[in-house]
Structures are given as structure tokens and as C-alpha cells.
Design a protein around this motif. Structure first.
Motif, PDB file in Angstrom:
ATOM      1  N   LEU A  30       0.822  -1.333  -0.013  1.00 58.21           N
ATOM      2  CA  LEU A  30      -0.181   0.063   0.046  1.00 58.21           C
ATOM      3  C   LEU A  30       0.797   1.251   0.001  1.00 58.21           C
ATOM      4  CD1 LEU A  30      -2.796   1.460   0.465  1.00 58.21           C
ATOM      5  CD2 LEU A  30      -2.648   1.200   2.752  1.00 58.21           C
ATOM      6  N   ILE A  31       0.662   2.346  -0.813  1.00 53.21           N
ATOM      7  CA  ILE A  31       1.449   3.492  -0.947  1.00 53.21           C
ATOM      8  C   ILE A  31       0.598   4.438  -0.636  1.00 53.21           C
ATOM      9  CG2 ILE A  31       2.800   4.739  -2.455  1.00 53.21           C
ATOM     10  CD1 ILE A  31       3.973   2.185  -3.843  1.00 53.21           C
ATOM     11  N   VAL A  32       0.956   5.450   0.176  1.00 45.28           N
ATOM     12  CA  VAL A  32      -0.007   6.675   0.197  1.00 45.28           C
ATOM     13  C   VAL A  32       0.763   7.700   0.364  1.00 45.28           C
ATOM     14  CG1 VAL A  32      -2.002   5.538   1.668  1.00 45.28           C
ATOM     15  CG2 VAL A  32       0.392   6.406   2.916  1.00 45.28           C
ATOM     16  N   SER A  33       0.242   8.972   0.120  1.00 39.06           N
ATOM     17  CA  SER A  33       1.040  10.311   0.286  1.00 39.06           C
ATOM     18  C   SER A  33       0.715  10.904   1.589  1.00 39.06           C
ATOM     19  CB  SER A  33       0.591  10.996  -0.977  1.00 39.06           C
ATOM     20  OG  SER A  33       1.456  12.241  -0.716  1.00 39.06           O
ATOM     21  N   MET A  34       1.716  11.655   2.130  1.00 41.51           N
ATOM     22  CA  MET A  34       1.425  12.621   3.288  1.00 41.51           C
ATOM     23  C   MET A  34       2.299  13.855   3.224  1.00 41.51           C
ATOM     24  SD  MET A  34       3.745  10.411   6.155  1.00 41.51           S
ATOM     25  CE  MET A  34       2.983  11.485   7.521  1.00 41.51           C
ATOM     26  N   ASP A  35       1.753  14.936   4.018  1.00 39.01           N
ATOM     27  CA  ASP A  35       2.363  16.300   3.875  1.00 39.01           C
ATOM     28  C   ASP A  35       3.409  16.437   4.658  1.00 39.01           C
ATOM     29  OD1 ASP A  35       0.687  17.014   1.774  1.00 39.01           O
ATOM     30  OD2 ASP A  35      -0.824  17.560   3.188  1.00 39.01           O
ATOM     31  N   ARG A  36       3.308  15.909   5.943  1.00 39.89           N
ATOM     32  CA  ARG A  36       4.515  15.883   6.912  1.00 39.89           C
ATOM     33  C   ARG A  36       5.129  14.621   7.227  1.00 39.89           C
ATOM     34  NH1 ARG A  36       4.095  20.218  10.438  1.00 39.89           N
ATOM     35  NH2 ARG A  36       4.817  19.103  12.370  1.00 39.89           N
ATOM     36  N   PRO A  37       6.420  14.612   6.665  1.00 38.52           N
ATOM     37  CA  PRO A  37       7.232  13.425   6.769  1.00 38.52           C
ATOM     38  C   PRO A  37       7.720  13.212   8.374  1.00 38.52           C
ATOM     39  CG  PRO A  37       7.967  14.688   5.177  1.00 38.52           C
ATOM     40  CD  PRO A  37       6.994  15.698   5.895  1.00 38.52           C
ATOM     41  N   ILE A  38       7.790  14.283   9.086  1.00 41.37           N
ATOM     42  CA  ILE A  38       7.977  13.966  10.589  1.00 41.37           C
ATOM     43  C   ILE A  38       7.191  13.271  11.138  1.00 41.37           C
ATOM     44  CG2 ILE A  38       6.795  16.112  11.194  1.00 41.37           C
ATOM     45  CD1 ILE A  38      10.274  14.870  12.595  1.00 41.37           C
ATOM     46  N   GLU A  39       5.878  13.077  10.694  1.00 43.33           N
ATOM     47  CA  GLU A  39       4.864  12.114  11.452  1.00 43.33           C
ATOM     48  C   GLU A  39       4.697  10.863  10.816  1.00 43.33           C
ATOM     49  OE1 GLU A  39       1.325  14.323  11.209  1.00 43.33           O
ATOM     50  OE2 GLU A  39       1.999  15.971  12.433  1.00 43.33           O
ATOM     51  N   ARG A  40       6.031  10.383  10.023  1.00 42.41           N
ATOM     52  CA  ARG A  40       5.722   9.075   9.503  1.00 42.41           C
ATOM     53  C   ARG A  40       5.601   7.826  10.165  1.00 42.41           C
ATOM     54  NH1 ARG A  40      10.117   5.812   7.638  1.00 42.41           N
ATOM     55  NH2 ARG A  40       9.615   4.574   5.917  1.00 42.41           N
ATOM     56  N   VAL A  41       6.376   8.015  11.158  1.00 38.41           N
ATOM     57  CA  VAL A  41       6.269   6.665  12.036  1.00 38.41           C
ATOM     58  C   VAL A  41       4.801   6.697  12.824  1.00 38.41           C
ATOM     59  CG1 VAL A  41       7.339   5.522  14.233  1.00 38.41           C
ATOM     60  CG2 VAL A  41       8.771   6.742  12.578  1.00 38.41           C
ATOM     61  N   ALA A  42       4.590   7.878  13.178  1.00 40.69           N
ATOM     62  CA  ALA A  42       3.100   7.669  14.042  1.00 40.69           C
ATOM     63  C   ALA A  42       2.142   7.547  13.077  1.00 40.69           C
ATOM     64  CB  ALA A  42       2.842   9.270  14.618  1.00 40.69           C
ATOM     65  N   ALA A  43       2.367   8.113  11.717  1.00 38.51           N
ATOM     66  CA  ALA A  43       1.068   7.674  10.680  1.00 38.51           C
ATOM     67  C   ALA A  43       1.078   6.162  10.427  1.00 38.51           C
ATOM     68  CB  ALA A  43       1.383   8.292   9.343  1.00 38.51           C
ATOM     69  N   LEU A  44       2.288   5.485  10.041  1.00 39.72           N
ATOM     70  CA  LEU A  44       2.350   4.294   9.888  1.00 39.72           C
ATOM     71  C   LEU A  44       1.686   3.178  10.857  1.00 39.72           C
ATOM     72  CD1 LEU A  44       5.746   3.720   8.285  1.00 39.72           C
ATOM     73  CD2 LEU A  44       3.553   3.573   7.231  1.00 39.72           C
ATOM     74  N   SER A  45       1.893   3.753  12.286  1.00 44.65           N
ATOM     75  CA  SER A  45       1.302   2.867  13.268  1.00 44.65           C
ATOM     76  C   SER A  45      -0.310   3.165  13.309  1.00 44.65           C
ATOM     77  CB  SER A  45       1.935   3.417  14.842  1.00 44.65           C
ATOM     78  OG  SER A  45       1.118   2.792  15.819  1.00 44.65           O
ATOM     79  N   THR A  46      -0.873   4.224  12.942  1.00 41.58           N
ATOM     80  CA  THR A  46      -2.170   4.645  12.826  1.00 41.58           C
ATOM     81  C   THR A  46      -2.950   3.726  11.822  1.00 41.58           C
ATOM     82  OG1 THR A  46      -2.099   6.560  13.947  1.00 41.58           O
ATOM     83  CG2 THR A  46      -4.115   6.103  12.791  1.00 41.58           C
TER      84      THR A  46
END
Length: 535
Positions: free
Chosen positions: A475-491
């Protein structure tokens, strides 16, 4: 009376010949004899350079001092005479105190460096010196002179002590006032102020002036004390002459160095103006007011530093020959030593600096980018000339040498964040008994349920491989704030588990020990299950 004196000088010369010294009177300038200085009561009387009657100049000086010490006290009041004489090929002047012979001055004793030596003029000078020495001899035995010298000593010492106390107290109070004003200004502004720097400079100059004034007081006191006593007056005169010579030498050196210093100042001012001009140009480029195809805003800061360094190096190179003492051996030796130290010790520094320039001009990363380099993952806080600092998710600042960054792959998750965002991916393996259309839908719905991801571009699912036991989905998604990458992956992972659990799709990939009785396939009627997505 004068005829009697001439006859007496002639008899003295004949006596020398009768004693057997006549054959040894011949002297030529080729004889090697060290000059000797005749000094009486610390006063220079004459310089003897020629041997006489087999006696070296030093022996002549010793004999003259013996005669002077053997003089009776009453003879010090006798008239001082300078009588010319001729002895063989030598001519000279004999100095007598009454009937007592002191020493002789030969024509060969005159300074050979003089263009036209005059024996009579030199004799008059020696006679004047003898008169001054005899006067000092009398003053040394005068009690009134000693009391006056003692009074001068005490008065000069008291005055020097008062001056030292006054200068020390004034310097201390002025230094404390300047330091108080500097600290007060620093606390008011909270930043560096040029007036604070001037106060600091004035405080340091106050200490330097204090030391110089104390040194001046000490020098004047020593000269005053030496000049107070007849025996040490010549020492005071030589001390004063030496000080005047040294001060003249310093002032002469300053006068000779002023044109060069003025040239250096002009070169430095022109260099500063050129550096400011380039700085103004790079400020315009960084602000976007000037656009050049070969200069990007993110490389402007490094280019500014390089150009400024080149301008100052060129300015210093032009001004260097005009520095006072630049052509001396000491200055050249110091330059060679500094160059050797830089050559031997700067290899690693140069490597790191060149790596830093390569990073900057390759635009691989910049401050604020979320990157992953090897085992380091975090936000770039500083791209320095020697190392790069990265702040990871555990709030740890990691310093990575630029050479290490160049040698490692750099994953920059923020590079394209302004266009389509930073792409984030996750993988999951599902057995062949789950319909792939349902898996795509469940993964897409889980991505849309994660608030950190962008709706555009839409999430995409790829089947990476058909393995022996399962299908690999990405699954490939796009996000605006790379700093939140780990937290977003956890969610996202939590939403994927919830979606698959609600749909009854097993995430665990089975490994079979044997084939089941019926084939593991998905019949067409289950290809499009209804209501399979997450609620």
C-alpha cells in the motif's frame, strides 16, 4: 716651566729605551690587539688600541688604573696636563696630574674608522673626561653631596610611591566602571552591541596603559636614583641614552611601518566593500529577486561563504607584503611552520568540507528535511561544513560526518513533499483464499481512515509478488508532514487490522504441511463481496 716639562718627558722616554723596551716600540696596524677601555669611577676616559713598550692595550689600561689608585689625596688638586711626545716612529700625548704620569694616548689609539683622525682633538676630549672624573672623585668625598643625594633618593621614592598608588587606584576604578557599564548594556539589550564591545576594548586598554605607566614610573625612578650619586651618574647617563635609543628605534620603526599599515588598511576596506557587495547580491538571490540558472536558493548560503572566503584570502594576500616585518626571516619561518601544520593536520577536515559542499550543491538534503541514512532517521537540523545534525524521533541529536553521508544512500522523504507529498508504503501478505479485490478495498479504506495521509493522490495497492504461500500486497500513500511518518504508519497498521478483522479476512499467511481435500481458490461469486470494507 714648559721647557722643564718637555725635558722631563724626554727623560722618561730615554728611560724606557734604557730599560730595553726600545726594540719593542715598533708597532704596525697589522698586529692583532683587542682594544681596551680605560674607565675611572664608571666614566669612560679613553679607548686604547695600540701596544706600547710591549704592553698590550689591556695591560696599559691596568697600569693606568694602578697609577690612579696610587695617587696621593693631595695630588688630586694638582693641575692636569696633556703633553705631546715623539718616541721613535710613534707620536702621542701624555697625561700627567702634577708630576704623576697617568697614561699615554698614541696616534695609533685613535679610531681607525675615522676619516681624518685628529690627535689633539681627541686629547682635549680625554682631558675633559679626566676633569669630570676628578670632580666626581671630590664630590664622592663631600658629605654635603651625599646628604643631598640621600634627600633626592627619599623624595624621588616617595613621589614614585604616590604616583604608583594614584595610577593603580585610578586604573582600578576606571576598569570597574567600564566593566559595570558593559554588563549593564549587555543586560539591557540581551544581544551583542558595538558599544559593549568598545567598553570591553577600553577596559583592556586601561589595563595595558596601567602597566605602561607603572613601567614608566619605574624607569624614571631608577634614572633619578642613579643620577643622585656621583659614582652612578655615568650609569644614569648610559641608561638614559639607551632608553632614548630604544625609543627612537621604536618610533623610527613605527614611522617606517605607517605607510605599509595605511596600505593594509586601504586594502582591507576595499576587501570589506567587495565582500559586502557580494553579500548583497546573494541576499537578492536567496530572496528570489535575482534568478540565475546555475545558482539555487538552497545553495546560496554555501556559495556566499565560499565567495567571501575567496575575497578575504585575496585581500590578505595582497596586503601581506605591506605588513611591517613581512620580509623578515622570523615572519617567513612562522608562515612555513603554520603552512606545514595546516598541511599535515587538515587532510580529514578538507575531506569533510568537500563532502559538505558536495551535499549542498547536489541538493541531496537541506534543513528541515526528513531523511533516512543507514540506521539514522530523523529531521535535518543543520547542514554544516564538516558534519550534518539529525534529530530523530526519540529527540536525540545525531551528528553524522559529511563523508559518511556521501558514502551512504540518502532517503529524503521531504524532497517532493511540495508536489505530490511524501510517499509512504507498508506491506502485508494475505493467503490465496482471500479475494484480491477485497484486499485492495480493505487496504484502501484503511488508508483513507488515517488522517495523516492525503486524499490526493489517492492510495494505491500493488501486488508485489505471488509467493508460494501468500500474495504480497504493498500500500502506497502520500502525506504532507514526513516528520509524522512513524506515527502515521502506526495508525495505518491499526486501521488495517480493524478492517480485516471486521471483514473476516485472515492476515496471517498459512504455510501448509499438506494439501486440503479441495483446491484453495476463490470462486467467482465471492470475487466482489458486499459490505466487506471497514465500517
Amino acid at each position: 716651566m714648559r721647557a722643564f716639562t718637555c725635558c722631563r718627558a724626554l727623560l722618561i722616554g730615554l728611560g724606557l729605551l734604557l730599560l730595553g723596551w726600545g726594540p719593542q716600540l715598533a708597532w704596525s696596524r697589522s698586529d692583532v690587539a683587542a682594544p681596551a677601555q680605560l674607565r675611572w669611577l664608571q666614566r669612560d676616559i679613553a679607548t686604547l688600541r695600540a701596544p706600547l713598550a710591549g704592553a698590550t692595550p689591556q695591560e696599559r689600561v691596568d697600569r693606568a688604573l694602578e697609577r690612579i689608585r696610587a695617587l696621593p689625596v693631595a695630588a688630586m688638586d694638582d693641575p692636569l696636563q696633556a703633553l705631546p711626545f715623539v718616541l721613535g716612529s710613534q707620536t702621542g700625548v701624555q697625561f700627567l696630574l702634577g708630576d704623576h704620569l697617568l697614561f699615554s694616548l698614541l696616534r695609533e689609539d685613535l679610531d681607525p674608522e675615522l676619516r681624518d683622525p685628529d690627535l689633539q682633538a681627541q686629547a682635549d676630549l680625554v682631558r675633559t673626561r679626566l676633569e669630570l672624573a676628578r670632580r666626581a672623585w671630590h664630590e664622592q668625598r663631600d658629605l654635603q653631596v651625599w646628604w643631598l643625594a640621600l634627600a633626592k633618593l627619599l623624595g624621588g621614592t616617595a613621589l614614585a610611591w604616590l604616583l604608583v598608588r594614584g595610577v593603580s587606584g585610578g586604573s582600578r576604578r576606571l576598569g570597574l566602571w567600564l566593566e559595570y557599564r558593559r554588563r549593564h548594556r549587555a543586560s539591557e539589550t540581551g544581544r551583542i552591541d558595538w558599544r559593549e564591545l568598545l567598553d570591553r576594548l577600553a577596559s583592556r586598554l586601561t589595563g595595558l596603559v596601567h602597566v605602561l605607566l607603572l613601567l614608566l614610573i619605574g624607569v624614571v625612578w631608577v634614572e633619578w636614583v642613579l643620577a643622585a650619586f656621583p659614582l652612578t651618574q655615568p650609569v644614569a647617563e648610559r641608561w638614559h641614552q639607551w632608553l632614548v635609543e630604544q625609543l627612537t628605534w621604536v618610533l623610527h620603526g613605527i614611522g617606517q611601518g605607517l605607510p605599509g599599515l595605511l596600505t593594509v588598511l586601504i586594502v582591507m576596506l576595499v576587501t570589506r566593500a567587495v565582500a559586502d557587495l557580494f553579500s548583497y547580491f546573494f541576499d537578492a538571490v536567496q530572496a528570489g529577486r535575482v534568478q540565475l540558472p546555475f545558482l539555487h536558493p538552497e545553495t546560496t548560503s554555501a556559495t556566499r561563504r565560499i565567495v567571501a572566503a575567496l575575497v578575504w584570502v585575496l585581500g590578505i594576500g595582497i596586503a601581506y607584503p605591506y605588513l611591517p616585518g613581512a620580509g623578515t626571516q622570523a615572519f617567513q619561518g612562522l608562515s612555513v611552520m603554520v603552512g606545514l601544520m595546516v598541511t599535515l593536520g587538515a587532510t580529514g577536515i578538507v575531506t569533510q568540507a568537500m563532502s559538505g559542499l558536495l551535499l549542498i550543491y547536489a541538493r541531496a538534503l537541506r534543513r528541515g528535511d526528513f531523511v533516512s541514512v543507514g540506521q539514522v532517521e530523523g529531521v535535518v537540523t543543520e547542514v554544516g561544513p564538516l558534519a550534518t545534525k539529525v534529530l530523530n524521533l526519540r529527540n536525540e541529536e545525531i551528528t553524522v560526518p559529511n563523508a559518511v553521508l556521501i558514502a551512504s544512500p540518502i532517503h529524503n522523504f521531504s524532497k517532493l513533499a511540495d508536489t505530490q507529498g511524501t510517499l509512504v508504503s507498508t506491506q502485508v501478505t494475505i493467503g490465496y483464499d482471500a479475494p484480491w479485490r477485497q484486499v485492495h478495498e480493505l487496504l484502501t479504506e484503511a488508508a483513507r481512515a488515517t488522517p495523516q495521509f492525503r486524499a490526493e493522490p489517492a492510495p494505491r495497492v500493488f501486488q508485489r509478488a505471488l509467493s508460494d504461500f501468500y500474495v504480497e500486497y504493498e500500500l502506497i500513500v502520500s502525506m504532507d508532514r514526513p516528520i509524522e511518518r512513524v506515527a502515521a504508519l502506526s495508525t495505518l497498521h491499526a486501521n488495517i487490522q480493524d478492517a480485516f478483522n471486521r471483514a473476516g479476512v485472515q492476515i496471517m499467511s498459512p504455510h501448509y504441511l499438506g494439501d486440503p481435500p479441495q483446491p484453495v481458490v476463490v470462486p467467482p461469486e465471492r470475487w466482489h463481496p458486499v459490505g466487506s470494507g471497514p465500517a
